[in-house]
Structures are given as structure tokens and as C-alpha cells.
Design a protein around this motif. Structure first.
Motif, PDB file in Angstrom:
ATOM      1  N   PRO A  63      -3.425  26.706   4.253  1.00 23.96           N
ATOM      2  CA  PRO A  63      -4.307  25.662   4.799  1.00 23.96           C
ATOM      3  C   PRO A  63      -3.887  25.288   6.221  1.00 23.96           C
ATOM      4  N   SER A  64      -4.843  24.978   7.059  1.00 22.88           N
ATOM      5  CA  SER A  64      -4.545  24.608   8.439  1.00 22.88           C
ATOM      6  C   SER A  64      -3.988  23.190   8.492  1.00 22.88           C
ATOM      7  N   PRO A  65      -3.251  22.866   9.578  1.00 28.74           N
ATOM      8  CA  PRO A  65      -2.760  21.490   9.724  1.00 28.74           C
ATOM      9  C   PRO A  65      -3.884  20.474   9.590  1.00 28.74           C
ATOM     10  N   ARG A  66      -5.041  20.792  10.204  1.00 34.82           N
ATOM     11  CA  ARG A  66      -6.152  19.862  10.182  1.00 34.82           C
ATOM     12  C   ARG A  66      -6.637  19.578   8.753  1.00 34.82           C
ATOM     13  N   SER A  67      -6.771  20.639   7.949  1.00 33.36           N
ATOM     14  CA  SER A  67      -7.270  20.419   6.593  1.00 33.36           C
ATOM     15  C   SER A  67      -6.211  19.729   5.736  1.00 33.36           C
ATOM     16  N   GLU A  68      -4.921  20.026   5.989  1.00 33.85           N
ATOM     17  CA  GLU A  68      -3.863  19.317   5.271  1.00 33.85           C
ATOM     18  C   GLU A  68      -3.892  17.823   5.606  1.00 33.85           C
ATOM     19  N   PHE A  69      -4.031  17.509   6.897  1.00 35.89           N
ATOM     20  CA  PHE A  69      -4.074  16.113   7.345  1.00 35.89           C
ATOM     21  C   PHE A  69      -5.217  15.373   6.642  1.00 35.89           C
ATOM     22  N   LEU A  70      -6.402  16.000   6.641  1.00 33.25           N
ATOM     23  CA  LEU A  70      -7.560  15.336   6.038  1.00 33.25           C
ATOM     24  C   LEU A  70      -7.394  15.183   4.524  1.00 33.25           C
ATOM     25  N   SER A  71      -6.774  16.177   3.868  1.00 34.23           N
ATOM     26  CA  SER A  71      -6.537  16.026   2.427  1.00 34.23           C
ATOM     27  C   SER A  71      -5.596  14.874   2.154  1.00 34.23           C
ATOM     28  N   GLY A  72      -4.604  14.690   3.047  1.00 31.77           N
ATOM     29  CA  GLY A  72      -3.671  13.574   2.879  1.00 31.77           C
ATOM     30  C   GLY A  72      -4.387  12.242   2.987  1.00 31.77           C
ATOM     31  N   VAL A  73      -5.269  12.122   3.986  1.00 33.61           N
ATOM     32  CA  VAL A  73      -6.044  10.892   4.145  1.00 33.61           C
ATOM     33  C   VAL A  73      -6.888  10.656   2.897  1.00 33.61           C
ATOM     34  N   LYS A  74      -7.523  11.738   2.429  1.00 40.14           N
ATOM     35  CA  LYS A  74      -8.434  11.625   1.283  1.00 40.14           C
ATOM     36  C   LYS A  74      -7.689  11.194   0.021  1.00 40.14           C
ATOM     37  N   ALA A  75      -6.468  11.740  -0.153  1.00 42.21           N
ATOM     38  CA  ALA A  75      -5.698  11.408  -1.356  1.00 42.21           C
ATOM     39  C   ALA A  75      -5.356   9.924  -1.393  1.00 42.21           C
ATOM     40  N   LEU A  76      -5.244   9.331  -0.211  1.00 41.17           N
ATOM     41  CA  LEU A  76      -4.827   7.934  -0.166  1.00 41.17           C
ATOM     42  C   LEU A  76      -5.999   6.952  -0.274  1.00 41.17           C
ATOM     43  N   LEU A  77      -7.230   7.445  -0.079  1.00 42.96           N
ATOM     44  CA  LEU A  77      -8.378   6.522  -0.035  1.00 42.96           C
ATOM     45  C   LEU A  77      -8.484   5.602  -1.251  1.00 42.96           C
ATOM     46  N   PRO A  78      -8.389   6.133  -2.496  1.00 44.96           N
ATOM     47  CA  PRO A  78      -8.531   5.214  -3.634  1.00 44.96           C
ATOM     48  C   PRO A  78      -7.449   4.138  -3.657  1.00 44.96           C
ATOM     49  N   ILE A  79      -6.246   4.500  -3.179  1.00 45.15           N
ATOM     50  CA  ILE A  79      -5.135   3.539  -3.190  1.00 45.15           C
ATOM     51  C   ILE A  79      -5.411   2.393  -2.221  1.00 45.15           C
ATOM     52  N   LEU A  80      -6.175   2.701  -1.156  1.00 46.32           N
ATOM     53  CA  LEU A  80      -6.431   1.676  -0.138  1.00 46.32           C
ATOM     54  C   LEU A  80      -7.185   0.475  -0.708  1.00 46.32           C
ATOM     55  N   LEU A  81      -7.983   0.727  -1.744  1.00 46.95           N
ATOM     56  CA  LEU A  81      -8.722  -0.379  -2.356  1.00 46.95           C
ATOM     57  C   LEU A  81      -7.779  -1.478  -2.825  1.00 46.95           C
ATOM     58  N   GLY A  82      -6.609  -1.092  -3.309  1.00 47.69           N
ATOM     59  CA  GLY A  82      -5.641  -2.088  -3.750  1.00 47.69           C
ATOM     60  C   GLY A  82      -4.808  -2.634  -2.603  1.00 47.69           C
ATOM     61  N   VAL A  83      -4.691  -1.836  -1.518  1.00 48.25           N
ATOM     62  CA  VAL A  83      -3.829  -2.236  -0.403  1.00 48.25           C
ATOM     63  C   VAL A  83      -4.508  -3.288   0.476  1.00 48.25           C
ATOM     64  N   ILE A  84      -5.836  -3.147   0.658  1.00 57.74           N
ATOM     65  CA  ILE A  84      -6.556  -4.052   1.573  1.00 57.74           C
ATOM     66  C   ILE A  84      -6.421  -5.526   1.164  1.00 57.74           C
ATOM     67  N   PRO A  85      -6.712  -5.877  -0.116  1.00 56.15           N
ATOM     68  CA  PRO A  85      -6.519  -7.293  -0.473  1.00 56.15           C
ATOM     69  C   PRO A  85      -5.079  -7.748  -0.297  1.00 56.15           C
ATOM     70  N   PHE A  86      -4.111  -6.852  -0.592  1.00 54.36           N
ATOM     71  CA  PHE A  86      -2.709  -7.231  -0.441  1.00 54.36           C
ATOM     72  C   PHE A  86      -2.366  -7.545   1.004  1.00 54.36           C
ATOM     73  N   GLY A  87      -2.861  -6.691   1.907  1.00 50.03           N
ATOM     74  CA  GLY A  87      -2.603  -6.929   3.323  1.00 50.03           C
ATOM     75  C   GLY A  87      -3.202  -8.258   3.760  1.00 50.03           C
ATOM     76  N   MET A  88      -4.407  -8.537   3.276  1.00 55.80           N
ATOM     77  CA  MET A  88      -5.055  -9.790   3.664  1.00 55.80           C
ATOM     78  C   MET A  88      -4.304 -10.990   3.099  1.00 55.80           C
ATOM     79  N   ILE A  89      -3.864 -10.875   1.842  1.00 61.44           N
ATOM     80  CA  ILE A  89      -3.094 -11.983   1.244  1.00 61.44           C
ATOM     81  C   ILE A  89      -1.816 -12.207   2.043  1.00 61.44           C
ATOM     82  N   TYR A  90      -1.139 -11.103   2.400  1.00 69.99           N
ATOM     83  CA  TYR A  90       0.086 -11.251   3.196  1.00 69.99           C
ATOM     84  C   TYR A  90      -0.209 -12.032   4.475  1.00 69.99           C
ATOM     85  N   GLY A  91      -1.289 -11.652   5.181  1.00 72.02           N
ATOM     86  CA  GLY A  91      -1.607 -12.315   6.440  1.00 72.02           C
ATOM     87  C   GLY A  91      -1.850 -13.807   6.248  1.00 72.02           C
TER      88      GLY A  91
END
Lengths: 245, 105
Positions: free
Chosen positions: A2-30
Motif C-alpha cells: 500500500p502507498s503512504p497515502r492510502s495507509e495515511f487515509l486508512s489510519g484516519v478512517k480507522a479512527l473516525l468512529p472513536i472520534l464520536l466519543g472523543v469530541i464530547p470529552f474534549g468539549m467537557i474538558y474545555g
């Protein structure tokens, strides 16, 4: 391979569902970092300088109660010590990289980025040659989390400035900790660690330099270890309590 | 100024923990007892922060029905135990605190 570009995008994609839980946490922290009395600039800077959710929550609380800096830094060390396990576990995969890459990826090594990246490295059929560009996957996951954490804490800090002090928002910090600890107390050693640490913390709260926190935490950890050692049967698999960005 | 020093200290410690095993390429052996101790760190540290906040809200021990934070915290713990939902726990605890503060006043 796999190319660096496709690896990078797969990494971003793998994290997307986790972000749903991270966003409220970041806001609560702020919101609650401001409620704890931190200036907006300091609260925001902590997200990029420390970049570790649980340590940031604990740090904000300790700053609010006037804890000396040395004790806060020591507590940060204890709270973040688990990252050493992550580092030791990804280290063999990063051996071939330039030092700059390793320093950058170490900065991005959080609970979430580690979880998706190590899974990617350990995929069945992975060989040393196929992992040659997997550090781009790590980078994609790490940057997706980093930028989301910065943005969501900034939104939380902005919201926090709109809230009057009479709302007692500092209490949300205690409540966040309750929400994280209580569901994790599903075995006797963990519950005993929490109860003994809490009771000792109340009893020794008047120790100078806020040292009561360290004394209480160490007591709880020792009680947990002692009970686990004496428990019959196999050790429970540890479930790290994740609240990191 | 002190605040900035604290934040930078927290950042240095955190980065050092993350970087050291990656840079020290020799296998870093973490003692098994430390490995096992790590899972008790969150319950111990967090509960050592929670309980004094609930039982000593004004700096002195207050175990009474007049302690709004203690009651609201107990309710939140119940909600956390039943739902495992962070936002619901915070919402219930804050609502309880606001109502109790009005009632107790």
C-alpha cells in the motif's frame, strides 16, 4: 504494498468512529478547565503540550485546588505511566524509521491511536516488508485524533467562557471522574483499590503540599495488588480505563 | 507563570513516558509488578480526588443531608453504575446539585 497515502487515509478512517466519543470529552474538558479557574490560553495550551485526556482532567482539578506543581507533575507521571507499555509494544515496528519520525509518532501515542495502530501492525499475514509504510497509518490515526482533540477542547473553552460561575461547573469534573471510575469497578481488587484510596484521601486531606493524594493513590494501588495476589483463580485481563484523546 | 511551568512539566513527563521505550531500542523490560499495578491507577487516583471533593466540599468533613455535593455525587454514582453513560452521569449529577442547592439554602 500500500502507498503512504492510502495507509495515511486508512489510519484516519480507522479512527473516525472513536472520534464520536472523543469530541464530547474534549468539549467537557474545555468547559470544566475554565470552571476550575484555568485561563483560556493555559487550558488550550494544555491540549497540545500535554495531549493526554485523563492527565489534563486530573491536572485541571489539581490546579484548581492549589496543589503544588511538583505534586501535579508526579501525579501526571503516575496517570500516564501506561503509555510506556504502548511505547514498548510499538517500538519494534518503528525501528527502521528516522529519529524525527519516531519523535513525532511518540508525541501522537495515545490510548486510541495505539489501539488502532497496533491492531494494524499485528494483522494476520503481516510481514516486515508489508509494514514498511505502516507508520503512515499511525500518523493518519494520530493526526486525526490530535486535530479533533484540539478543535473540540477549543469549542469547549469557548462555551466555558459563556457560563456564569454560579452554575458550579467545577463539579462536572468530579462527576466525570465518577462516570469513569464506577463502571470500571467490576472486580474486588479494583473496587477495594478505589474505596481504600478514597477513604485514605479523606482522612489525610490535611497533609501538607496536598501529599494526601499521593499517599491515598499509592495505598489504593497496593491494596489492589495485594488482593489480586491473594485472589484464587486466574488474573483478570486488564481493561485500561480510557479517557485519553 | 507558575501555571505555565506546571503545564510544561506535565508535557515533558508525558512525552518522556511515550518516547523513552521507542528511542531506547533495546527491549525495555517493564517489571511485571508495575504492569499489574497499572490497572489500579485510574480507580485509586480518581477516587482519591472524588471522595474528598464530596465529603469535604468546604475543606472540612461534612457528612450530612446538608451537603449537596455528597448527595448529588451519590446519585451520579448510581446513574454511572446503572447506565455506564458519561454524559447522562454528568447531567444527572449537575441537575441534582442545582436542585439541592435551592432546597438546602
Amino acid at each position: 504494498m500500500p502507498s503512504p497515502r492510502s495507509e495515511f487515509l486508512s489510519g484516519v478512517k480507522a479512527l473516525l468512529p472513536i472520534l464520536l466519543g472523543v469530541i464530547p470529552f474534549g468539549m467537557i474538558y474545555g468547559v470544566l478547565a475554565l470552571g476550575a479557574g484555568l485561563p483560556a490560553g493555559v487550558a488550550l495550551a494544555m491540549s497540545s503540550i500535554v495531549f493526554a485526556g485523563s492527565a489534563q482532567f486530573v491536572g485541571a482539578q489539581l490546579i484548581a485546588t492549589g496543589t503544588p506543581g511538583v505534586v501535579i507533575v508526579l501525579t501526571t507521571f503516575i496517570v500516564n505511566l501506561r503509555h510506556m507499555l504502548y511505547g514498548a509494544s510499538v517500538a519494534p515496528h518503528l525501528k527502521h524509521l528516522h529519529p524525527l519520525w519516531r519523535w513525532l509518532l511518540a508525541y501522537l501515542l495515545t490510548d486510541e491511536a495505539y489501539a488502532v495502530t497496533i491492531t494494524h501492525y499485528n494483522q494476520p499475514g503481516a510481514s516486515p516488508s508489508s509494514s514498511a509504510s505502516k507508520h503512515w497509518y499511525f500518523l493518519g490515526a494520530g493526526l486525526a485524533l490530535w486535530s479533533t482533540w484540539q478543535a473540540s477542547t477549543a469549542v469547549g473553552i469557548f462555551l466555558g467562557t459563556q457560563v456564569p460561575a454560579s452554575w458550579a461547573l467545577d463539579f462536572t469534573l468530579t462527576l466525570t471522574f465518577i462516570a469513569l471510575v464506577v463502571p470500571a469497578l467490576n472486580d474486588r481488587p479494583s473496587a477495594a483499590a478505589a474505596i481504600s484510596a478514597g477513604v485514605v484521601a479523606v482522612l489525610v486531606a490535611d497533609l501538607p503540599l496536598k501529599l494526601g493524594l499521593m499517599v491515598a493513590a499509592l495505598t489504593g494501588i497496593l491494596v489492589g495488588l495485594w488482593l489480586e495476589r491473594n485472589a484464587s483463580g486466574a488474573l483478570r485481563p486488564s481493561r485500561p480505563l480510557s479517557l485519553d484523546p | 507563570m507558575t501555571l505555565w511551568l506546571i503545564i510544561i512539566g506535565m508535557g515533558v513527563v508525558t512525552y518522556a513516558i511515550r518516547l523513552s521505550p521507542i528511542v531506547l531500542l533495546e527491549r525495555v523490560d517493564i517489571p511485571p509488578v508495575v504492569r499489574r499495578a497499572l490497572r489500579f491507577v485510574p480507580p485509586a487516583v480518581l477516587s482519591a480526588i472524588i471522595l474528598p471533593g464530596l465529603l469535604r466540599p468546604g475543606g472540612t468533613l461534612d457528612i450530612s443531608l446538608g451537603n449537596a455535593r455528597l448527595l448529588a455525587g451519590a446519585l451520579a454514582a448510581f446513574v454511572a453504575w446503572r447506565t455506564k453513560n458519561v454524559l447522562l452521569t454528568i447531567g444527572a449529577g449537575m441537575a441534582a446539585l442545582w436542585i439541592l442547592q435551592i432546597l438546602i439554602r
